[in-house]
Design a protein around this motif. Sequence first.
Motif, PDB file in Angstrom:
ATOM      1  N   VAL A 190      47.258  48.924  50.294  1.00  0.00           N
ATOM      2  CA  VAL A 190      47.204  50.086  49.416  1.00  0.00           C
ATOM      3  C   VAL A 190      48.436  50.968  49.587  1.00  0.00           C
ATOM      4  N   GLU A 191      48.824  51.230  50.832  1.00  0.00           N
ATOM      5  CA  GLU A 191      49.965  52.111  51.076  1.00  0.00           C
ATOM      6  C   GLU A 191      51.267  51.545  50.525  1.00  0.00           C
ATOM      7  N   SER A 192      51.408  50.215  50.549  1.00  0.00           N
ATOM      8  CA  SER A 192      52.631  49.581  50.049  1.00  0.00           C
ATOM      9  C   SER A 192      52.651  49.456  48.533  1.00  0.00           C
ATOM     10  N   GLY A 193      51.492  49.644  47.921  1.00  0.00           N
ATOM     11  CA  GLY A 193      51.393  49.450  46.480  1.00  0.00           C
ATOM     12  C   GLY A 193      51.035  48.035  46.096  1.00  0.00           C
ATOM     13  N   ALA A 194      50.798  47.164  47.095  1.00  0.00           N
ATOM     14  CA  ALA A 194      50.414  45.779  46.806  1.00  0.00           C
ATOM     15  C   ALA A 194      48.992  45.696  46.273  1.00  0.00           C
ATOM     16  N   ALA A 195      48.197  46.735  46.521  1.00  0.00           N
ATOM     17  CA  ALA A 195      46.847  46.856  45.971  1.00  0.00           C
ATOM     18  C   ALA A 195      46.718  48.258  45.384  1.00  0.00           C
ATOM     19  N   PRO A 196      46.029  48.422  44.283  1.00  0.00           N
ATOM     20  CA  PRO A 196      45.902  49.747  43.672  1.00  0.00           C
ATOM     21  C   PRO A 196      44.900  50.625  44.417  1.00  0.00           C
ATOM     22  N   GLY A 197      45.091  51.933  44.348  1.00  0.00           N
ATOM     23  CA  GLY A 197      44.167  52.848  44.994  1.00  0.00           C
ATOM     24  C   GLY A 197      42.762  52.758  44.443  1.00  0.00           C
ATOM     25  N   ARG A 198      42.609  52.226  43.242  1.00  0.00           N
ATOM     26  CA  ARG A 198      41.281  52.167  42.634  1.00  0.00           C
ATOM     27  C   ARG A 198      40.347  51.163  43.300  1.00  0.00           C
ATOM     28  N   VAL A 199      40.838  50.409  44.277  1.00  0.00           N
ATOM     29  CA  VAL A 199      39.942  49.479  44.964  1.00  0.00           C
ATOM     30  C   VAL A 199      38.777  50.229  45.611  1.00  0.00           C
ATOM     31  N   THR A 200      38.974  51.519  45.946  1.00  0.00           N
ATOM     32  CA  THR A 200      37.895  52.301  46.560  1.00  0.00           C
ATOM     33  C   THR A 200      36.765  52.577  45.582  1.00  0.00           C
ATOM     34  N   THR A 201      36.974  52.258  44.307  1.00  0.00           N
ATOM     35  CA  THR A 201      35.914  52.449  43.303  1.00  0.00           C
ATOM     36  C   THR A 201      35.283  51.119  42.891  1.00  0.00           C
ATOM     37  N   ILE A 202      35.791  50.020  43.409  1.00  0.00           N
ATOM     38  CA  ILE A 202      35.261  48.705  43.025  1.00  0.00           C
ATOM     39  C   ILE A 202      34.032  48.379  43.869  1.00  0.00           C
ATOM     40  N   SER A 203      32.895  48.277  43.213  1.00  0.00           N
ATOM     41  CA  SER A 203      31.645  47.982  43.924  1.00  0.00           C
ATOM     42  C   SER A 203      30.853  46.910  43.193  1.00  0.00           C
ATOM     43  N   GLY A 204      31.559  45.873  42.766  1.00  0.00           N
ATOM     44  CA  GLY A 204      30.905  44.759  42.087  1.00  0.00           C
ATOM     45  C   GLY A 204      31.943  43.737  41.652  1.00  0.00           C
ATOM     46  N   TYR A 205      31.542  42.475  41.638  1.00  0.00           N
ATOM     47  CA  TYR A 205      32.482  41.411  41.299  1.00  0.00           C
ATOM     48  C   TYR A 205      32.848  41.389  39.816  1.00  0.00           C
ATOM     49  N   ASP A 206      32.014  42.003  38.989  1.00  0.00           N
ATOM     50  CA  ASP A 206      32.323  42.038  37.563  1.00  0.00           C
ATOM     51  C   ASP A 206      33.634  42.766  37.297  1.00  0.00           C
ATOM     52  N   ALA A 207      33.993  43.696  38.175  1.00  0.00           N
ATOM     53  CA  ALA A 207      35.236  44.456  37.989  1.00  0.00           C
ATOM     54  C   ALA A 207      36.444  43.535  38.042  1.00  0.00           C
ATOM     55  N   MET A 208      36.393  42.528  38.933  1.00  0.00           N
ATOM     56  CA  MET A 208      37.498  41.582  39.026  1.00  0.00           C
ATOM     57  C   MET A 208      37.547  40.664  37.803  1.00  0.00           C
ATOM     58  N   ASN A 209      36.363  40.206  37.377  1.00  0.00           N
ATOM     59  CA  ASN A 209      36.309  39.366  36.185  1.00  0.00           C
ATOM     60  C   ASN A 209      36.854  40.112  34.967  1.00  0.00           C
ATOM     61  N   ALA A 210      36.487  41.387  34.871  1.00  0.00           N
ATOM     62  CA  ALA A 210      36.946  42.191  33.736  1.00  0.00           C
ATOM     63  C   ALA A 210      38.454  42.377  33.763  1.00  0.00           C
ATOM     64  N   ALA A 211      39.012  42.582  34.960  1.00  0.00           N
ATOM     65  CA  ALA A 211      40.464  42.757  35.078  1.00  0.00           C
ATOM     66  C   ALA A 211      41.196  41.478  34.720  1.00  0.00           C
ATOM     67  N   ALA A 212      40.626  40.331  35.133  1.00  0.00           N
ATOM     68  CA  ALA A 212      41.239  39.049  34.772  1.00  0.00           C
ATOM     69  C   ALA A 212      41.184  38.843  33.261  1.00  0.00           C
ATOM     70  N   ALA A 213      40.055  39.185  32.657  1.00  0.00           N
ATOM     71  CA  ALA A 213      39.901  39.012  31.207  1.00  0.00           C
ATOM     72  C   ALA A 213      40.827  39.945  30.433  1.00  0.00           C
TER      73      ALA A 213
END
Length: 430
Positions: A248-271
């Motif tokens: 997160v600090e390097s920017g390799a992952a977005p800060g919004r990961v702290t709001t991800i609480s379900g696998y559908d979020a990843m599927n939606a981002a891929a779609a």
Amino acid sequence: MFLTRAATLTTVTALAVPVSAQDLITRSRVGPEDAESSMSFRLTAYDLYSSDPEMKAAFEELFTDFITARPGWKIETQIATDNINQEQARLLEQARAGRGPDCAMIDSSQLATFKNAGVLTPMNAHFSDAQVADLFPYVRDAVTDGDGDLLAWWWFTDLRVLYRDVSVIPDAPQTWEAAQQAGLASVEEGYEGLLFSAGRWEGTTFDWLGNYWAQGGRLVDDAGRPVFGEGENREKFLNAVRYYEGLVESGAAPGRVTTISGYDAMNAAAAAGSAALFVGGNWQYDQLRKTLPEDTFANWEVSELPGPTADQRATGTGGWTIGALSDDPDKVRMCAEMIQEIYSGEGNAVQGLLPTSAAQYEEYDAFEGPQFDLFAEALENGQARPGAPVYPEISNQIQILMGDVLSGAAEPEAALDQAFEASLAAYDRL
């Protein structure tokens, strides 16, 4: 590889179930009502009593064949509730009091508790040494005891893997450092970076734990007491937390990961085309296949979770087991034979659930494809949640820790101290 009977069962519809099956199967029974012998079986509502007509029909056929081959027997079924923790606690209490079912599905995360309680009857006589030896190491360790007794059969599992769009990230990251570089590379191409769960839910803990386990870290000792905040475990824990913090600090992952609480979020981002890299479960592979355009899905591949080094790997694994809770040898035999003829292998293929036996990946066409080769390979490094009563609170504290550290509200050391103290206090209250 050959086409198995299970592969054809998935095409069966409810209308195709023989009349005899309709007569033999009710909401609380499999077999003739007046059968002289009976075995009670507590099961989940995802197969024989599935709301999916095709799944229900497939298992009705399996159960009908099984009970028809055993004249004089019936299976008295009990459907478990969806509240897994509450249901498993009730089952254990009933088993200890001698009021439990003869055979039951036991969540893999709770199996150690049942083993320690001494309520499971060995099934060695009904499974060969070769069958046990073919189980993945973490499964074999979980279902046997120190005396070599087979106390349950873990019939399906799952695991966490790394998904990537190969048009953006051609090579699978093997280490944490490589994963960070891959995340940064995807950001440079206009994507979000590496996505993972860090919100308040169990997936945050379980998906992350592979990073801790890869170093040999332990959450609890043999008595079930939390140990992740002391000794060598403390440094291993901090290493794994700092890995996510660095993403997160390097920017390799977005800060919004702290709001991800379900696998559908990843599927939606891929779609949506905003993600090219994420940590998810093996079952998401088929979800992506059904969601993404064919040419887009062709770019997605899975690989093992990266480790601190390429040789240090682990992945969280779940799934369900079946154990015998009866002392009656005939009922134990029925339970074991039901596992082998209905659930292990045939049931896996019908439902597309990952087998725990390496040989079954070659035996069934349902598990054909490079993704299943990868899943089978990664499961060699699988690890289950500890079957300790304090685990839910440990998980809760890890979820809080992740949110605090990744949002910048707390330093890893202080957050770990707080999580460990809260877990010890919960353990003392048990």
